[in-house]
Design a protein around this motif. Structure first.
Motif, PDB file in Angstrom:
ATOM      1  N   TYR A   1       0.883  -1.212  -0.010  1.00 25.82           N
ATOM      2  CA  TYR A   1      -0.027   0.053  -0.017  1.00 25.82           C
ATOM      3  C   TYR A   1       0.871   1.148   0.033  1.00 25.82           C
ATOM      4  CZ  TYR A   1      -4.196  -2.554   1.269  1.00 25.82           C
ATOM      5  OH  TYR A   1      -5.299  -3.376   1.182  1.00 25.82           O
TER       6      TYR A   1
ATOM      7  N   LYS B   1      -1.031  11.161  -0.435  1.00 26.60           N
ATOM      8  CA  LYS B   1      -0.902  11.467  -1.772  1.00 26.60           C
ATOM      9  C   LYS B   1       0.519  12.332  -2.258  1.00 26.60           C
ATOM     10  CE  LYS B   1      -4.931  13.320  -3.814  1.00 26.60           C
ATOM     11  NZ  LYS B   1      -5.916  14.298  -4.021  1.00 26.60           N
ATOM     12  N   THR B   2       0.710  12.073  -3.603  1.00 23.49           N
ATOM     13  CA  THR B   2       1.878  12.458  -3.917  1.00 23.49           C
ATOM     14  C   THR B   2       1.595  13.794  -4.785  1.00 23.49           C
ATOM     15  OG1 THR B   2       2.923  10.159  -3.989  1.00 23.49           O
ATOM     16  CG2 THR B   2       4.108  11.762  -5.023  1.00 23.49           C
TER      17      THR B   2
ATOM     18  N   ARG C   1      -1.404   3.302 -10.004  1.00 24.38           N
ATOM     19  CA  ARG C   1      -2.338   3.052  -8.842  1.00 24.38           C
ATOM     20  C   ARG C   1      -2.036   4.095  -7.657  1.00 24.38           C
ATOM     21  NH1 ARG C   1      -1.907  -3.457  -8.838  1.00 24.38           N
ATOM     22  NH2 ARG C   1      -2.867  -3.405  -6.906  1.00 24.38           N
ATOM     23  N   VAL C   2      -0.965   4.726  -7.554  1.00 26.14           N
ATOM     24  CA  VAL C   2      -0.306   5.419  -6.620  1.00 26.14           C
ATOM     25  C   VAL C   2      -1.142   6.613  -6.585  1.00 26.14           C
ATOM     26  CG1 VAL C   2       1.421   6.836  -5.573  1.00 26.14           C
ATOM     27  CG2 VAL C   2       1.932   4.386  -6.555  1.00 26.14           C
ATOM     28  N   PRO C   3      -1.789   6.907  -5.366  1.00 26.37           N
ATOM     29  CA  PRO C   3      -2.685   8.308  -5.279  1.00 26.37           C
ATOM     30  C   PRO C   3      -1.730   9.620  -5.837  1.00 26.37           C
ATOM     31  CG  PRO C   3      -2.965   7.069  -3.163  1.00 26.37           C
ATOM     32  CD  PRO C   3      -1.812   6.265  -4.112  1.00 26.37           C
ATOM     33  N   CYS C   4      -2.116  10.482  -6.625  1.00 27.82           N
ATOM     34  CA  CYS C   4      -1.144  11.472  -6.810  1.00 27.82           C
ATOM     35  C   CYS C   4      -2.273  12.538  -7.658  1.00 27.82           C
ATOM     36  CB  CYS C   4       0.090  11.063  -7.594  1.00 27.82           C
ATOM     37  SG  CYS C   4      -0.372  10.790  -9.447  1.00 27.82           S
ATOM     38  N   SER C   5      -1.602  13.828  -7.630  1.00 20.97           N
ATOM     39  CA  SER C   5      -2.320  15.062  -8.241  1.00 20.97           C
ATOM     40  C   SER C   5      -1.274  15.831  -8.977  1.00 20.97           C
ATOM     41  CB  SER C   5      -2.934  15.679  -7.064  1.00 20.97           C
ATOM     42  OG  SER C   5      -3.229  16.722  -7.606  1.00 20.97           O
TER      43      SER C   5
ATOM     44  N   ARG D   1       3.675  10.620   3.719  1.00 23.77           N
ATOM     45  CA  ARG D   1       3.302   9.235   3.121  1.00 23.77           C
ATOM     46  C   ARG D   1       4.213   8.050   3.395  1.00 23.77           C
ATOM     47  NH1 ARG D   1       5.330  10.083  -2.884  1.00 23.77           N
ATOM     48  NH2 ARG D   1       7.142  11.100  -1.651  1.00 23.77           N
TER      49      ARG D   1
ATOM     50  N   THR E   1      -6.413   8.940   2.247  1.00 20.49           N
ATOM     51  CA  THR E   1      -5.806   8.644   0.700  1.00 20.49           C
ATOM     52  C   THR E   1      -4.923   7.656   0.868  1.00 20.49           C
ATOM     53  OG1 THR E   1      -5.890  11.217   0.317  1.00 20.49           O
ATOM     54  CG2 THR E   1      -4.734   9.661  -1.227  1.00 20.49           C
TER      55      THR E   1
ATOM     56  N   ALA F   1      -3.845   3.863  -1.506  1.00 24.40           N
ATOM     57  CA  ALA F   1      -4.178   2.632  -2.513  1.00 24.40           C
ATOM     58  C   ALA F   1      -3.137   1.306  -2.353  1.00 24.40           C
ATOM     59  CB  ALA F   1      -4.177   3.283  -4.011  1.00 24.40           C
TER      60      ALA F   1
ATOM     61  N   ALA G   1      -1.178  -0.528  -4.372  1.00 20.97           N
ATOM     62  CA  ALA G   1      -0.349  -0.443  -5.545  1.00 20.97           C
ATOM     63  C   ALA G   1       0.487  -1.717  -5.834  1.00 20.97           C
ATOM     64  CB  ALA G   1       0.403   0.957  -5.523  1.00 20.97           C
TER      65      ALA G   1
END
Lengths: 275, 937
Positions: free
Chosen positions: B774, B778-779, B855-859, B875, B896, B898, B900
């Motif tokens: 996991y 968030k990145t 699949r890694v949560p990022c923005s 993180r 947040t 996931a 991954a």
């Protein structure tokens, strides 16, 4: 036979593993465990004769400034108890003659070797024939090592133990004998109780870092011919519970640490013996 | 020099033929590696000089007995042991070092005794302060007082006060100040002791030109935050003593309190790395030891900041090569920690070439004390008028004089090496053994340590509790004759504590002291006279009002101006070979393994080690934090962790500080700590932030300091992690000639906390094939100041920004999941980001991983390298057994995160990129080797 087991753990002048050593003795079932500062011995407030099991813990006696435990050994050889004037060494000598148990770990082992109470070949104590000197790496290291136990050794501390995984934490742990004859005698009499080995606890090894200091013949600990005096560089008191193990979060380990058996053997020996 | 009539003998002891000289080999290696001089062989010989009327037989006895190991060594008396050599180098104690030696093959080196010989003619200077401003300024600098003109003028004014003059007359002093008084004031008022900058009145102007005022950073932001956090905790407040003593105290449980302190010893370590660092560690040991009624010391934590040990450019004048600093500091802390029997459980090393100007040597120590001692709370201090002033431990020498004032200056041409004290851990160990015994018998009322400022500081500070003190310096035990009274008062000779002892207990105290072979001396008594009265025999040498001494210092008035720096935005392309990029990152100094250093510290003594600094299948993975059991037989534990990220200061110190706080806390959470019982220590190391000719950018540097403090206030409050103590070191600059090197502003944030059951702790190594990987948190494209940008020659502008509220929620959930036993491994993402965290997690556990970056949560991230190496905060990489999947996700819900990827049974490290293509396929054994290699000295 329900005999009261009395243990003394000596501290002071730079010793620093007395707490966990005392803890191990308590866990092993010793009824009385006293941490005694060497000043209390020197002031006659405490006497070795009142105990069965003497523990010499790790540390840096007098800073190891003249070589590990060297000054500490000389204190025991030459200091006198205040008021009575009794040489301190006589208390040690009598303790040995009475067949009582002494365990030295790390700096305590260095002390026993420099005092010459190990190996004490042919019962000749207080004569130095072996030493522990600087690791081949020239540095202090903290790492866990595998120990192979000599099952033919008279050592009462290692009875029933096949091997042990324990930490070493020293800069001067390389075992050397004065000459080959002494090393041969140690082997012949099975006084080499524990040796550094690989993870299978099979063959002794000279390979670094399994053998962390370059000790001759991979010697990690020796006993005297009675098996009642035992010294070793690795720290059995540092592994009394599974959470001491460096990999306890990933391996299935018994609750009790591998070092505790050594203390239990000592306590049980006293409980069943008679002096 | 020998006393007439007494013979000096020289005994040399060396290894016999055939015995390996491991120390000689080590010296040879260092000569070759550090100095790049080719040397075939080095042999060592110990030299002892024995002075006294001894017979030939007695000398032989000494040589044979305590000095020689008969199994491996041989000795020579008054002749040389060395045979065939090209060079003979004798390293001796300071007084003898430069003596010229002649070698005679039959006689060897002529014996000499390295003694300090001084004349016993104590002298007190009286100084006329009725002079002009220029003379006052010159006086301050000539005498290394480090006092500003307004401060000198405050002293000048004090001595003109008729009431003061009148009072002085009665004790035989005139209107001139004695050197004892002036030195004592300079020490008490030093930046080191009074934290003048942290207490200054500051006008801060932001980037829009808007001005705000801060009346003391310390009171406003540090103490302010702690006060509010404690108020919010109400009845449940577990802080016991904050900011008032040598260290902070918090409750551990009903029976015990914890004490924690971190300090720096930077300037001494720059001049004498071994001595400076050794004294740093044994010095900070005395802080928790000298807190409340005294604490037993349970662990050390060290953080070092160095320039690269591979530095190859010419070195500025007086600067030692970073490799020497590295080895010297490492060894000093090794001897200080190991010999004191205190485990070094955690730490880190940060590299940046600006630390060439001054290395930072942070040493921290925690202690534990029973919550009550003989029925009295242990954390408080009380002294009654009439209590005796007792000094205990080592003797006083000229060592370390002016430490407090010279560390309040930049490193300059005249920085005195003699100001570095050399500690002796065994003297200190004997003293602490004795004092803990005395504590438990109630033989003293209060104690404090003698560190910077010596007796002047320790007695001066303690005297505040009773309202005065009167001491006689002639009674102080000296190492050798020849010290003037002011030197006795100011000496920073080590291993000393000052105590307040009830006169009714003094005989018992001194008897125990003698028995334990520790020297204790009554120097005087505490009073309620309002005066700090110092005598030398019958003569008064200092007579200062306590109020003036402690509160007479004028507040500094400073200006700060913030202008956000603008760096070039990086324009390098995404690398074609991401596997190569990861390998390069793993070998960076700030990321690679520090095992060779860690191994040389005893991290297990005292028997309570639970999460060690090295962990994993081969005991060599990098732990995030340490867990120890301070009370054997109980499973309650302590977590300790650190956060430090000076690179972010290049962009904004507000975020640098926020990230340091977040890093420390998330490291602690990684091993199983929870918010709610975590306390912090703030430790600022800054470059001079006072505007002057030497420091034309002082206003900017001060603005950086203001901003960092604001972050401390904001984030400690959000997390509910109060600072309980702290320290600042404000002059970390080097200036010789035109060369000025300033360190990057650095905050070390350290946390200590309680963990209910150490058996719930987790480590960072993957555990089993098939476990799910996991990524929590968030990145963002936050690579400003990152290792990846540094690798590519950029700083950038988008520094990581901590979202405290979100982080707090995540930490709370993660702690709950760990407590529930659902987490197999947990590793935080810090330097080098997710990519490095994944690799370390895998190779520490000896198992491969397969992870999909998609699949890694990022923005806002469109590049694989940015996703892998962004240093967004808060993180974690967590592995979870598939059996626990549902429960884990349930607890984490609302955060947040996931799943991954997954842990593999083989050695393969596989990463698929954002677009689904395989971007890395490597062997974890190779990755580990690359990570281990750079600092494998």
């Amino acid at each position: 036979m329900a005999k009261i087991v009395k243990t003394i753990v000596i501290t002071g002048k730079g010793t620093n593993c007395e707490m966990e050593m005392a803890h191990a003795c308590r866990l092993a079932g010793s009824d009385v465990v006293d941490i005694v500062n060497i000043s209390e011995l020197l002031y006659g407030e405490k006497r070795l004769a009142d105990y069965h099991f003497l523990n010499l813990p790790g540390g840096f006696l007098d800073g190891d400034d003249l070589g590990s435990a060297k000054a500490g050994a000389h204190r025991i050889m030459h200091a006198r108890v205040a008021v009575t004037g009794e040489p301190l060494y006589e208390q040690f000598s009598r303790f040995i003659q009475d067949g009582k148990l002494i365990l030295g770990v790390c700096n305590g082992f260095q002390l026993m070797v420099k005092l010459g109470i190990l190996p004490g070949l042919k019962g000749e104590y207080f004569k130095q024939t072996t030493t522990l000197t600087f690791n081949d790496s020239g540095r202090f290291e903290d790492r866990w090592v595998y120990l192979k136990v000599n099952d033919r050794s008279p050592c009462i501390y290692t009875k029933g133990i096949r091997g042990a995984y324990l930490p070493v934490r020293h800069g001067e742990g390389k075992f050397i004998t004065k000459n080959d004859t002494i090393m041969k005698q140690l082997h012949r009499k099975n006084l080499v109780a524990v040796q550094y080995c690989g993870s299978g606890y099979s063959e002794p090894t000279m390979e670094y870092p399994l053998n962390p200091n370059g000790a001759y013949d991979a010697v990690a600990g020796i006993c005297d011919e009675t098996g009642r005096l035992f010294g070793l560089m690795p720290h059995p008191e540092a592994y009394t519970h599974r959470t001491n193990h460096p990999r306890w979060t990933r391996e299935d380990l018994p609750e009790e640490g591998m070092g505790l058996a050594i203390f239990k053997n000592a306590v049980n020996f006293i409980r069943n013996g008679n002096f | 020099m020998a006393v007439k009539g007494e013979k000096v003998n020289r005994i040399e002891v060396g290894f016999r033929k055939g015995v390996r000289d491991a120390l000689g080999e080590k010296v040879r290696r260092r000569v070759v590696e550090h100095l790049r001089i080719n040397v075939d062989e080095v042999k060592t010989i110990d030299v002892y000089t024995v002075e006294g009327n001894l017979s030939r037989g007695e000398i032989k006895q000494i040589a044979e007995g305590p000095l020689t190991d008969p199994v491996i060594q041989s000795y020579a008396i008054n002749r040389g042991l060395a045979g065939d050599f090209d060079w003979l180098i004798e390293v001796g104690f300071r007084p003898g070092v430069t003596d010229k030696k002649d070698w005679d093959p039959r006689k060897g080196v002529r014996p000499y005794v390295p003694k300090v010989v001084g004349e016993d003619r104590p002298h007190v200077d009286e100084i006329d302060l009725n002079v002009g401003d220029e003379s006052l300024t010159a006086m301050s600098s000539d005498r290394v007082l480090a006092l500003s003109l307004p401060e000198m003028k405050a002293i000048q004014a004090y001595l003109k006060n008729p009431a003061v003059v009148e009072a002085r007359k009665k004790v035989g002093l005139g209107d001139r100040i004695t050197d004892v008084e002036l030195e004592s004031l300079a020490q008490t008022w030093s930046e080191h002791c009074k934290h003048k900058i942290f207490n200054a009145f500051i006008r801060y102007e932001n980037e829009e030109g808007k001005e705000t005022v801060v009346d003391s950073l310390f009171a406003t932001y540090i103490k302010g935050s702690t006060k509010e956090i404690r108020e919010a905790m109400g009845e449940a407040d577990w802080c016991l003593s904050v900011f008032v003593d040598n260290a902070g105290v918090i409750r551990f449980n009903d029976d015990y309190n914890l004490v924690f302190k971190v300090e720096t010893h930077n300037t001494p370590s720059a001049l004498d790395p071994y001595g400076g660092a050794l004294t740093g560690i044994v010095g900070v040991n005395r802080d928790p030891f000298g807190t409340g009624k005294g604490a037993k010391l349970i662990f050390n934590t060290d953080v070092f900041c160095f320039a690269t040990p591979f530095y190859s450019k010419p070195l500025p004048k007086r600067i030692l090569h970073p490799r020497r600093i590295y080895e010297g500091v490492r060894e000093g802390v090794e001897h200080g920690g190991n010999k004191s029997g205190i485990p070094t459980v955690n730490g880190c090393i940060v590299f940046d070439d600006r630390f060439l100007g001054k290395p930072l040597v942070y040493c921290g120590t925690a202690g534990i004390m029973p919550s009550r001692i003989l029925g009295e709370p242990s954390h408080g201090k009380e002294i009654k008028g009439g209590d005796l002033v007792v000094m205990c431990g080592g003797r006083i020498g000229k060592d370390g004089i002016h430490g407090a004032t010279f560390s309040s200056e930049e490193l300059h041409e005249g920085s005195p090496v003699s100001a570095v004290q050399i500690g002796d851990p065994i003297t200190q160990k004997k003293m602490t053994d004795f004092l803990l015994m005395a504590r438990d018998r109630g033989l003293y009322r209060a104690l404090t340590d003698n560190g910077a400022g010596g007796l002047s500081s320790s007695v001066g500070e303690m005297a505040r509790l009773s309202g005065g003190a009167e001491i006689d310096l002639e009674k102080a035990p000296l190492k050798y004759a020849g010290l003037n009274p002011w030197e006795i008062l100011l000496s920073e000779a080590q291993e000393r504590m000052s105590l307040a002892v009830d006169p009714g207990k003094i005989n018992e105290f001194l008897a125990l002291s003698r028995k334990m072979d520790v020297e204790s001396t009554v120097l005087g008594r505490f009073t309620d006279s309002g005066k700090f009265h110092v005598r030398f025999a019958d003569r008064t040498v200092a007579y200062l009002d306590m109020e003036f001494l402690h509160d007479g210092l004028p507040q500094m008035q400073l200006r700060a101006k913030w202008l956000p720096p603008k760096h070039r935005e990086p324009g390098f392309p995404e690398p074609d070979n991401m596997g190569h990029a990861l390998r390069t990152m793993l070998a960076r100094l700030n990321i690679c393994s520090k095992e060779s250093v860690v191994r040389q510290y005893d991290h297990e003594v005292q028997g309570g080690s639970v999460v060690k600094p090295l962990t994993g299948v081969a005991n060599d993975g990098p732990s995030d934090a340490a867990v120890v059991r301070p009370v054997l037989g109980s499973f309650e534990g302590i977590v300790v962790a650190n956060g430090i990220c000076p690179r972010y200061s290049d962009i904004d110190t507000y975020h640098m500080a926020a990230c340091a706080i977040d890093e420390a806390i998330r490291n602690a959470v990684s091993v199983g700590a929870s918010l709610g019982h975590l306390a912090g220590l703030d430790n600022f190391c800054w470059c001079d932030p006072v505007q002057s000719d030497k420091t034309p950018d002082g206003e900017y540097k001060l603005a950086q300091l203001v901003r960092a403090n604001r972050a401390v206030y904001d984030y400690t409050k959000i997390y509910g992690v109060p600072c309980i103590s702290g320290k600042d070191s404000m002059k970390n600059d080097y200036q010789i000639g035109d060369t000025k090197i300033s360190i990057p502003p650095t905050l070390l944030f350290s946390v200590i906390g309680r963990i209910e059951d150490v058996q719930k702790a987790v480590t960072m190594d993957v555990k089993k094939p098939g476990d799910l990987v996991y990524v929590l948190g968030k990145t963002f494209p936050e690579l400003g100041g990152s290792e990846w940008f540094a690798q590519n020659g950029f700083i950038g502008n988008h520094v990581p920004v901590v979202n405290g509220e979100k982080a707090k929620k995540l930490y709370t959930a993660l702690s709950a999941a760990i407590r529930a036993g659902l987490v197999a491994s947990c590793h935080d993402c810090s330097d080098g980001g997710l990519g490095v965290a994944l690799a370390e997690t895998a190779f520490a556990g000896g198992l491969g991983l397969s992870v999909d970056l998609s699949r890694v949560p990022c923005s806002g991230i469109y590049r694989d390298d940015y996703l892998l190496f962004s240093e967004s905060q808060s993180r974690f990489v967590v592995t979870v057994s598939p059996d626990h999947r549902d429960r884990f996700e349930e607890i984490l819900k609302g955060n947040t995160f996931a799943c991954a990827g997954q842990v593999l049974a083989e050695n393969s490290f596989r990463i698929n990129g954002i677009r689904g293509n395989r971007i890395i396929e490597d062997d974890i054994r190779v990755l580990k080797e690359i990570w281990q290699k750079p600092l494998k000295f």
